[in-house]
Design a protein around this motif. Structure first.
Motif, mmCIF file in Angstrom:
data_model
loop_
_atom_site.group_PDB
_atom_site.id
_atom_site.type_symbol
_atom_site.label_atom_id
_atom_site.label_comp_id
_atom_site.label_asym_id
_atom_site.label_seq_id
_atom_site.Cartn_x
_atom_site.Cartn_y
_atom_site.Cartn_z
ATOM 1 N N PHE A 26 2.612 4.500 -12.256
ATOM 2 C CA PHE A 26 2.613 4.246 -10.826
ATOM 3 C C PHE A 26 1.220 4.619 -10.409
ATOM 4 C CE2 PHE A 26 7.189 5.656 -10.859
ATOM 5 C CZ PHE A 26 7.440 4.311 -10.663
ATOM 6 N N ASP A 27 0.550 5.677 -11.199
ATOM 7 C CA ASP A 27 -1.024 6.341 -10.802
ATOM 8 C C ASP A 27 -1.769 6.090 -12.043
ATOM 9 O OD1 ASP A 27 -3.070 7.665 -10.337
ATOM 10 O OD2 ASP A 27 -2.062 9.878 -10.135
ATOM 11 N N ASP A 28 -2.297 4.911 -12.340
ATOM 12 C CA ASP A 28 -3.207 4.551 -13.662
ATOM 13 C C ASP A 28 -4.055 5.730 -13.996
ATOM 14 O OD1 ASP A 28 -1.468 2.391 -13.846
ATOM 15 O OD2 ASP A 28 -2.862 1.026 -12.692
ATOM 16 N N ASP A 29 -4.806 6.058 -13.126
ATOM 17 C CA ASP A 29 -6.022 6.979 -13.531
ATOM 18 C C ASP A 29 -5.475 8.501 -13.159
ATOM 19 O OD1 ASP A 29 -5.835 7.062 -10.578
ATOM 20 O OD2 ASP A 29 -7.822 6.452 -10.415
ATOM 21 N N GLY A 30 -4.227 8.523 -12.954
ATOM 22 C CA GLY A 30 -3.930 9.972 -12.909
ATOM 23 C C GLY A 30 -4.498 11.033 -12.002
ATOM 24 N N ASP A 31 -5.297 10.338 -10.776
ATOM 25 C CA ASP A 31 -5.882 11.406 -9.895
ATOM 26 C C ASP A 31 -5.018 11.745 -8.676
ATOM 27 O OD1 ASP A 31 -5.281 9.050 -8.228
ATOM 28 O OD2 ASP A 31 -7.599 8.416 -8.041
ATOM 29 N N GLY A 32 -3.599 11.543 -8.660
ATOM 30 C CA GLY A 32 -2.609 11.878 -7.676
ATOM 31 C C GLY A 32 -2.478 11.194 -6.607
ATOM 32 N N PHE A 33 -3.127 9.910 -6.561
ATOM 33 C CA PHE A 33 -3.000 8.650 -5.693
ATOM 34 C C PHE A 33 -2.492 7.557 -6.341
ATOM 35 C CE2 PHE A 33 -6.514 11.315 -3.997
ATOM 36 C CZ PHE A 33 -6.099 11.627 -2.704
ATOM 37 N N THR A 34 -1.099 7.321 -6.044
ATOM 38 C CA THR A 34 -0.730 5.899 -6.625
ATOM 39 C C THR A 34 -1.404 4.760 -6.570
ATOM 40 O OG1 THR A 34 0.430 5.088 -4.560
ATOM 41 C CG2 THR A 34 1.542 6.765 -6.082
ATOM 42 N N THR A 35 -1.418 3.802 -7.494
ATOM 43 C CA THR A 35 -2.247 2.698 -7.753
ATOM 44 C C THR A 35 -1.870 2.025 -6.576
ATOM 45 O OG1 THR A 35 -2.346 2.624 -9.881
ATOM 46 C CG2 THR A 35 -2.422 0.508 -8.713
ATOM 47 N N ARG A 36 -0.772 1.917 -5.866
ATOM 48 C CA ARG A 36 -0.368 1.223 -4.587
ATOM 49 C C ARG A 36 -1.023 1.548 -3.383
ATOM 50 N NH1 ARG A 36 0.582 -3.781 -3.536
ATOM 51 N NH2 ARG A 36 2.783 -4.375 -3.505
ATOM 52 N N PHE A 37 -1.332 2.855 -3.335
ATOM 53 C CA PHE A 37 -1.780 3.351 -2.147
ATOM 54 C C PHE A 37 -3.532 2.898 -2.375
ATOM 55 C CE2 PHE A 37 -4.940 6.977 -0.843
ATOM 56 C CZ PHE A 37 -4.516 7.109 0.402
ATOM 57 N N GLU A 38 -4.206 3.236 -3.506
ATOM 58 C CA GLU A 38 -5.554 3.018 -3.736
ATOM 59 C C GLU A 38 -5.744 1.484 -3.448
ATOM 60 O OE1 GLU A 38 -7.808 5.245 -6.501
ATOM 61 O OE2 GLU A 38 -6.076 5.909 -7.420
ATOM 62 N N LEU A 39 -4.752 0.667 -3.565
ATOM 63 C CA LEU A 39 -5.006 -0.758 -3.153
ATOM 64 C C LEU A 39 -4.706 -1.070 -1.963
ATOM 65 C CD1 LEU A 39 -5.313 -1.274 -6.344
ATOM 66 C CD2 LEU A 39 -3.257 -2.801 -6.411
ATOM 67 N N ILE A 47 -11.267 1.159 -8.244
ATOM 68 C CA ILE A 47 -11.016 2.698 -7.612
ATOM 69 C C ILE A 47 -9.749 2.929 -8.085
ATOM 70 C CG2 ILE A 47 -12.405 2.762 -5.454
ATOM 71 C CD1 ILE A 47 -9.878 1.928 -3.934
ATOM 72 N N HIS A 48 -8.630 2.019 -8.505
ATOM 73 C CA HIS A 48 -7.521 2.740 -8.854
ATOM 74 C C HIS A 48 -7.501 3.169 -10.700
ATOM 75 C CE1 HIS A 48 -7.095 -1.185 -10.695
ATOM 76 N NE2 HIS A 48 -6.120 -1.077 -11.317
ATOM 77 N N LEU A 49 -8.529 2.667 -11.048
ATOM 78 C CA LEU A 49 -8.938 3.413 -12.562
ATOM 79 C C LEU A 49 -10.055 4.136 -12.447
ATOM 80 C CD1 LEU A 49 -8.820 -0.362 -14.383
ATOM 81 C CD2 LEU A 49 -6.963 1.307 -14.080
HETATM 82 CA CA LIG Z 1 -4.506 6.611 -8.699
#
Ligand SMILES: [Ca+2]
Ligand SMILES: [Ca+2]
Ligand SMILES: [Ca+2]
Ligand SMILES: [Ca+2]
Length: 388
Positions: free
Chosen positions: A293-306, A377-379
């Motif tokens: 759900f969070d590809d780059d592990g930054d605490g923000f889901t990929t869905r949110f970042e997109l 940004i999601h990566l």
């Molecule tokens: Ca993320």
């Protein structure tokens, strides 16, 4: 002498206990699975023997449903037919597959690669096939009537055998034309091949229908079409069905190393030592991007970042000028033109998933949405910046 007798009785008693359990117990007896490595060795021997003792006839009838149908028959000594192993028109290939800690080499051959796109091993495909046992028995055939199959071997929707997931991505779809009056779709230039699947990548201990347990199988097949899948979220619908919802990035764009395959290696019994070259895991947390759900592990889901800013959806303004931001709530991978084949949907999106902003005061430039090879940004775990 006495000692020998004692052991002998013990042994008999042991056998008696085992057989008692078998006959007295109404519950199904749990038979341990055969060792995957040993079974593969035996299967591979029989497949090689099959390839050396059978020949293949390929039907060439362009424009008809029979085009690239395959008939496999046993060589009768002296009949002059050349074995599948020895023929040179369609060179035998192998695909390495890692599963249940076995390094398989799956034999297959390409009759035609196809001219369209390659499916991922987790996409859905439209295909037809004919399947047979090594003794020649045809157990199933759908030649001439295409069906839809899910290549994701662990889909909760149910899916195909692992052999299919591994071999179909080696082929491409073709072209299709739809008859405007009848709606009948005709496929051409599609990929077609034959695969020889060891039981460990087929039905193994369970067998299926007329396929006995521990049986290697052969499929000739045609790959007509594909549907890109986005497999992260699986939820149960109100009617009890399964709904698969992605994070907005289809699996083929989560294939970080670009080899055409993505694997969910979280089952450490099945995959105790996954080869590094098969791992697509941006943040290295053991969850592959296509199910993370969070590809780059930054605490923000990929869905949110997109997700686009709410004031940048649909018609608005940019630098005081009217600007069409596109109708979707989420950025696509790259800017997208409208697809003339879908008159009821406007796919137009002028911006793809951006990279970290490079403009003044941390603002995005138009190039941040479009630059070739940008780190989206999601990566990129350095964006957004977490505020504590
Ligand atoms: Ca993320
Ligand atoms: Ca996804
Ligand atoms: Ca990959
Ligand atoms: Ca991950």
């Amino acid at each position: 002498m006495n000692k020998f007798k004692y052991y002998f009785i013990l042994l008999l008693a042991g056998i008696a206990i085992v057989s008692c359990n078998k006959s007295d117990d109404d519950d199904a007896v749990t038979v341990p699975l055969r060792d995957y490595k040993e079974q593969y060795k035996a299967d591979n021997d029989s497949i090689v023997k099959y390839l050396k003792s059978n020949y293949m006839t390929v039907i060439h009838a362009p424009g008809t449903p029979q085009d690239l149908d395959v008939v496999i028959k046993k060589i009768v000594p002296g009949d002059g037919n050349v074995s599948i192993w020895d023929q040179t028109e369609y060179p035998l290939k192998t695909r390495p597959v890692y599963s249940n800690d076995v390094n398989y080499e799956v034999y297959f051959l390409s009759l035609r690669e196809g001219t369209g796109s390659k499916p991922m091993n987790t996409d859905k495909i439209v295909a037809s096939y004919s399947g047979n046992l090594l003794n020649g028995t045809v157990f199933d055939s759908s030649y001439g009537s295409a069906g839809t199959f899910n290549l994701f071997a662990y889909s909760p929707e149910g899916s195909v055998i692992e052999g299919w997931s591994e071999i179909f991505p080696q082929f491409r779809t073709g072209t299709s034309t739809t008859n405007a009056e009848t709606g009948v779709i005709t496929y051409d230039n599609y990929g077609a091949g034959v695969m020889f699947i060891p039981s460990g990548l087929a039905y193994y201990a369970s067998g299926k229908g007329t396929i006995p347990a521990y049986t290697s199988i052969v499929f000739s097949f045609k790959l007509f079409d594909l549907q890109r899948m986005d497999n992260e979220y699986t939820i149960s619908s109100s009617t009890g069905g399964i709904v698969i919802l992605g994070d907005g990035v289809p699996d083929y764009l989560e294939d970080v190393n670009g080899d055409g395959y993505v694997y969910d290696f979280r089952n450490t019994t099945k995959y105790p030592k996954p080869p590094k070259e098969l791992i697509d895991d941006t943040d290295g947390d053991g969850v592959a991007d296509f199910v993370d759900f969070d590809d780059d592990g930054d605490g923000f889901t990929t869905r949110f970042e997109l997700t686009k800013p709410t004031n940048e959806i649909g018609f608005g303004t940019l630098n005081g000028q009217p600007f069409n931001y596109g109708a979707r709530l989420y950025y696509p991978w790259d800017p997208t033109a409208d697809n003339p084949n879908t008159p009821n949907v406007n796919e137009f999106e002028p911006r793809g998933i951006p990279r970290k902003p490079t403009g003044v005061n941390g603002t995005f430039t138009e190039e941040d949405y479009t630059a070739q090879g940008r780190l989206r940004i999601h990566l990129d775990k350095t964006y957004p910046i977490k505020k504590n």
